[in-house]
Motif scaffolding. Structure first.
Motif, short mmCIF file in Angstrom:
data_model
loop_
_atom_site.label_atom_id
_atom_site.label_comp_id
_atom_site.label_asym_id
_atom_site.label_seq_id
_atom_site.Cartn_x
_atom_site.Cartn_y
_atom_site.Cartn_z
N LEU A 73 0.83 -1.20 0.00
CA LEU A 73 0.00 0.00 0.00
C LEU A 73 0.87 1.27 0.00
N LEU A 74 1.98 1.22 0.71
CA LEU A 74 2.92 2.35 0.71
C LEU A 74 3.55 2.53 -0.66
N VAL A 75 3.89 1.43 -1.31
CA VAL A 75 4.44 1.48 -2.68
C VAL A 75 3.39 2.08 -3.63
N SER A 76 2.14 1.67 -3.47
CA SER A 76 1.07 2.23 -4.31
C SER A 76 0.91 3.73 -4.08
N TYR A 77 0.98 4.13 -2.82
CA TYR A 77 0.91 5.56 -2.49
C TYR A 77 2.07 6.31 -3.17
N LYS A 112 5.51 1.33 9.27
CA LYS A 112 4.51 0.67 10.12
C LYS A 112 3.31 1.57 10.45
N GLY A 113 3.55 2.85 10.70
CA GLY A 113 2.45 3.72 11.12
C GLY A 113 2.15 4.84 10.14
N ILE A 152 7.34 9.82 5.82
CA ILE A 152 8.75 9.41 5.81
C ILE A 152 9.28 9.27 7.23
N LEU A 153 8.96 10.22 8.10
CA LEU A 153 9.49 10.19 9.46
C LEU A 153 8.90 9.06 10.30
#
Length: 174
Positions: A56-60, A107-108, A102-103
């Protein structure tokens, strides 16, 4: 060297932080389409540095890169973007949401993205509607301003006398 001290302080995240710093500096006046591009580059560089990349982060990041490239191209050709670009670009890819994603790390990131997006939209709405401070850039200037720039003449005086400059053409008339 100063750069070595920065690398020791920030490590491999220095390039990502530098891109975000540029975004924050530009956003002092408005969120531009170029800022969305630099922020999404920083985001994707960060994602590439992760050992495990949540899909999901890669998609974002991928969606952001599409928004960033579209925004950069629109800026380069002076094309006005509309709300279908501006709203998600501003709420999801301005410097505050991207920096917090990024910070916080992989995970969150999603809850912080939602919170930062709401804060960006709410803050932007209040600043624009209540205080007249535009923090977003909705494309090229209005036709009225462009017509002024294209047709206005300005007089100025120097040691050689009074001159007139055509702002559209940059030509001097004596």
């Amino acid at each position: 060297m100063f750069i070595e001290a920065l690398i020791q302080l920030f490590g491999p995240k220095l390039s990502v932080l530098a891109l975000l710093l540029v975004g924050f500096a530009v956003e002092k006046h408005y969120v531009s389409r170029v800022t969305v591009f630099t922020n999404t580059i920083a985001l994707n560089v960060h994602i590439l540095s992760l050992e495990q990349r949540p899909s999901l982060l890669v998609s974002y990041g991928n969606l952001g890169l599409v928004f960033g490239i579209c925004g950069f191209v629109a800026y380069a050709i002076n094309w006005k973007t509309d709300i279908l670009y501006n709203l998600p670009a501003y709420s999801l890819y301005s410097s505050l949401p991207v920096a917090l994603v990024i910070l916080v790390g992989p995970k969150g990131w999603l809850p912080i993205l939602i919170l930062a997006s709401v804060v960006s939209l709410g803050g932007g709405y209040v600043l624009e509607n209540e205080f007249g401070v535009d923090i977003t850039h909705w494309g090229p200037r209005s036709g009225q301003v462009n017509r002024f720039i294209e047709t206005a003449k300005m007089k100025y005086q120097d040691i050689h006398g009074v001159h007139e400059v055509d702002l559209a053409l940059g030509e001097f008339e004596r």
